[in-house]
Write an enzyme that holds these catalytic residues in place. Structure first.
Site, mmCIF file in Angstrom:
data_model
loop_
_atom_site.group_PDB
_atom_site.id
_atom_site.type_symbol
_atom_site.label_atom_id
_atom_site.label_comp_id
_atom_site.label_asym_id
_atom_site.label_seq_id
_atom_site.Cartn_x
_atom_site.Cartn_y
_atom_site.Cartn_z
ATOM 1 N N GLU A 144 -73.155 -4.923 -22.246
ATOM 2 C CA GLU A 144 -71.878 -5.428 -21.326
ATOM 3 C C GLU A 144 -72.388 -6.703 -20.718
ATOM 4 O OE1 GLU A 144 -70.396 -1.416 -19.695
ATOM 5 O OE2 GLU A 144 -72.227 -2.068 -18.653
ATOM 6 N N CYS A 195 -71.450 -1.237 -11.765
ATOM 7 C CA CYS A 195 -69.980 -1.109 -12.289
ATOM 8 C C CYS A 195 -69.259 -2.368 -11.625
ATOM 9 C CB CYS A 195 -69.354 0.081 -11.789
ATOM 10 S SG CYS A 195 -70.679 1.456 -11.858
ATOM 11 N N LYS A 247 -69.987 -6.060 -12.705
ATOM 12 C CA LYS A 247 -70.065 -6.221 -14.165
ATOM 13 C C LYS A 247 -68.471 -6.069 -14.686
ATOM 14 C CE LYS A 247 -70.374 -2.229 -16.047
ATOM 15 N NZ LYS A 247 -70.970 -0.741 -16.453
ATOM 16 N N CYS A 255 -73.839 0.614 -7.980
ATOM 17 C CA CYS A 255 -72.854 0.480 -8.434
ATOM 18 C C CYS A 255 -71.824 -0.575 -7.726
ATOM 19 C CB CYS A 255 -71.666 1.867 -8.426
ATOM 20 S SG CYS A 255 -69.927 1.569 -8.780
ATOM 21 N N TYR A 271 -82.829 -4.402 -27.879
ATOM 22 C CA TYR A 271 -82.341 -5.808 -28.231
ATOM 23 C C TYR A 271 -82.983 -6.720 -27.259
ATOM 24 C CZ TYR A 271 -78.080 -2.894 -29.157
ATOM 25 O OH TYR A 271 -77.594 -2.099 -29.650
ATOM 26 N N HIS A 320 -44.753 4.052 -26.981
ATOM 27 C CA HIS A 320 -44.530 3.010 -28.248
ATOM 28 C C HIS A 320 -44.075 1.772 -27.422
ATOM 29 C CE1 HIS A 320 -44.393 1.536 -32.120
ATOM 30 N NE2 HIS A 320 -43.179 1.100 -31.831
ATOM 31 N N GLU A 379 -51.037 5.622 -28.218
ATOM 32 C CA GLU A 379 -50.347 6.470 -29.132
ATOM 33 C C GLU A 379 -50.934 7.027 -30.288
ATOM 34 O OE1 GLU A 379 -46.543 5.116 -30.762
ATOM 35 O OE2 GLU A 379 -47.207 3.253 -30.643
#
Length: 521
Positions: A215, A56, A59, A51, A193, A496, A501
């Site tokens: 990613e 993480c 990245k 990580c 892929y 808002h 929301e």
């Protein structure tokens, strides 16, 4: 006792370090063994695990670099005068990211010292159930004995060894984040892929490799590199499957194929190329030093070639257990995956030997779950606790250009478990306010809430594609963990104007067939 340490942790990643530091809090004598075997391309790093060093953290920072590039394009619509074209300098970004990672390596070393945890930079292997023999890089031997041993060695990227030239010429995520110069035109290969970015990436079918490949392809495209993803199958396939954790539980940590398709559609619209149902057969180095990739197109039945600066493989990860000598001490592993079989208390088949994190069978390959499991294990061993790690409703996010966050069951897993008649799915296509002035396409901004018809419409899963998906999902994860229902969500007042929301206003069901596009503010 006769052993030198109360606890020995093999592996200095997030889970192992968390377990060691927690055990030290109870005044126990603790040691950590950590050793990073350089990648086939020679890349190595410091303490902290996947990580921190090659996962993480770098990245997310490179994802942020790409987001800033998108923001520059939006800026002119908001009145900013920015001279075009804007150029990105890989070496500046890489230096900044790598310096931050090195500061984390140092921080981990300091924390271990402060908590009086002994750190050994050695490669460990079991001699007996309480003894581990460690070798330094120079070949010097250290023998460590402990009453309890935790295995937390994580995983490393696989290479498609059936592809000629894969090992010699390809890189993986272990290398990408430590490149000092731009990978240029790179193909990313994933068993779903292949990503060509003036670098080519080939992607695999499993969730952990699938999300990493997308990613990486996303941020490489975002910083201006010509990127192609080669997929042999469907994208984010792991995000479409439930994971068996025990005979009684079936959990899905990911989303449906519908969500995966939206993510890849957005990437395509922003410049990432996809070669679908293609798989590489060989990689050759040309006199120009470029790499020529040959692949087969399953749909057309043709063989095709193209050259790239870099080839990156993202074909899955394998547990890092080869040198541990597990069979000698009787630690049982899954013969197919190589992962260590553990029970609900993280115990292996051998008393006093435990395993946590990516190396364990049926657990999500996520940093926060490894950390939590490590802490709880130390508390059970040394703190009179009996609390087990709860792997239900674990939230996660894929940091693709348009982020995808989820918690709980996918629609497919919910239907499989409860039957389609007992599931209600509320969904909406929405447009982030920030996209309006910048005239950005919001076609793939989508959310769905999977609910159980009975039990007051308890929420089983929430899936969100859009900006800041991780920040959106994190808060809702608490509600779902606490058994929140659809009526309770509808009573929650939204903030808002935000994307989050829209979750509190979901009212169109998939079953109704009505248009789910949000209108009005």
């Amino acid at each position: 006792g006769k052993n030198e340490y109360d606890l020995l942790v093999i592996g200095g990643g997030s889970g192992g370090l968390a377990c060691a530091k927690e055990a030290a809090q109870f005044g126990r004598k603790v040691a950590v063994l950590d050793y990073v075997e350089p990648s086939p391309q020679g890349t190595a790093w410091g303490l902290g695990g996947t990580c921190v060093n090659v996962g993480c953290i770098p990245k997310k920072l490179m994802h942020q670099a790409a987001l800033l590039g998108s923001a520059l394009k939006d800026a002119k619509h908001y009145g900013w005068n920015i001279s075009q074209p804007v150029h990105h300098t890989w070496s500046v970004m890489a230096q900044g990211v790598q310096n931050y990672v090195k500061s984390l390596n140092w921080g981990h070393r300091v924390q271990l010292q402060e908590k009086k945890v002994k750190y050994f930079n050695v490669k460990g292997s079991f001699s007996d159930p309480h003894t581990v023999r460690g070798l330094t890089k120079a070949g010097k031997e250290t023998v460590v004995t402990a009453d309890n041993i935790v295995i937390a060695t994580g995983g490393r990227p696989k290479y498609p060894m059936h592809v000629a030239g894969a090992l010699e010429y390809g890189i993986t995520s272990d290398d990408l984040f430590w490149l000092k110069e731009s990978p240029g035109k790179t193909p990313l290969v994933y068993y779903s892929y292949i990503v060509f970015i003036e670098i080519v990436v080939y992607i695999c079918l499993t969730g952990a490799s699938s999300d990493v490949s997308l990613e990486c392809a996303g941020f490489l495209t975002g910083i201006g590199l010509d990127t192609t993803v080669m997929m042999r199958s469907v994208p984010l396939r792991g995000f479409d499957q439930a994971t068996h954790i025990s005979k009684k539980k079936q959990i899905c940590f990911t989303t449906q194929q519908q969500m995966a398709s939206l993510v890849t559609e957005h990437m395509e619209s922003y410049g990432t190329k996809f070669l679908k149902r293609c798989f590489p057969t060989k990689v050759e180095k040309l006199k120009s030093n470029r790499l020529q990739v040959t692949w087969k197109n399953a749909d057309l039945g043709t063989e095709e070639t193209e050259s790239f600066n870099t080839v990156m493989w993202a074909v899955g990860r394998a547990p890092d257990t080869k040198t541990l000598n597990l069979e000698t001490v009787g630690v049982k592993t899954n013969s197919e995956t190589g992962k260590i079989i553990v029970d609900a208390s993280e115990a292996t088949s051998v008393p006093h030997i435990y395993a946590i994190g990516d190396i364990t069978e049926g657990r999500p390959e996520l940093t926060p779950t490894a950390i939590a499991a490590g802490k709880l294990l130390a508390q059970r061993l040394f703190g009179q606790s009996s609390e087990l790690m709860d792997y239900d409703n674990v939230p996660t996010t894929v940091f693709t250009p348009l982020e995808y966050g989820c918690v709980g069951l996918s629609e497919e897993a919910a239907v499989q478990r409860h039957g389609s008649d007992n599931i209600e799915v509320y969904h909406a296509y929405y447009k982030p306010l920030e996209f309006t002035v910048a005239e950005r396409d919001a076609t793939q901004c989508y959310m769905k809430m999977v609910c159980l018809q009975e039990r007051g419409q308890r929420i089983l899963g929430l899936h969100f594609i859009g900006p800041n998906a991780g920040e959106v999902i994190q808060g809702f994860a608490l509600g779902i963990k606490c058994g929140a229902t659809y009526p309770q969500m509808m009573k929650t007042v939204g903030i808002h104007p935000t994307c989050a929301e829209e979750v509190t206003k979901l009212h169109i069901t998939k079953r109704s067939g009505l248009d789910a596009t949000v209108t009005g503010c």
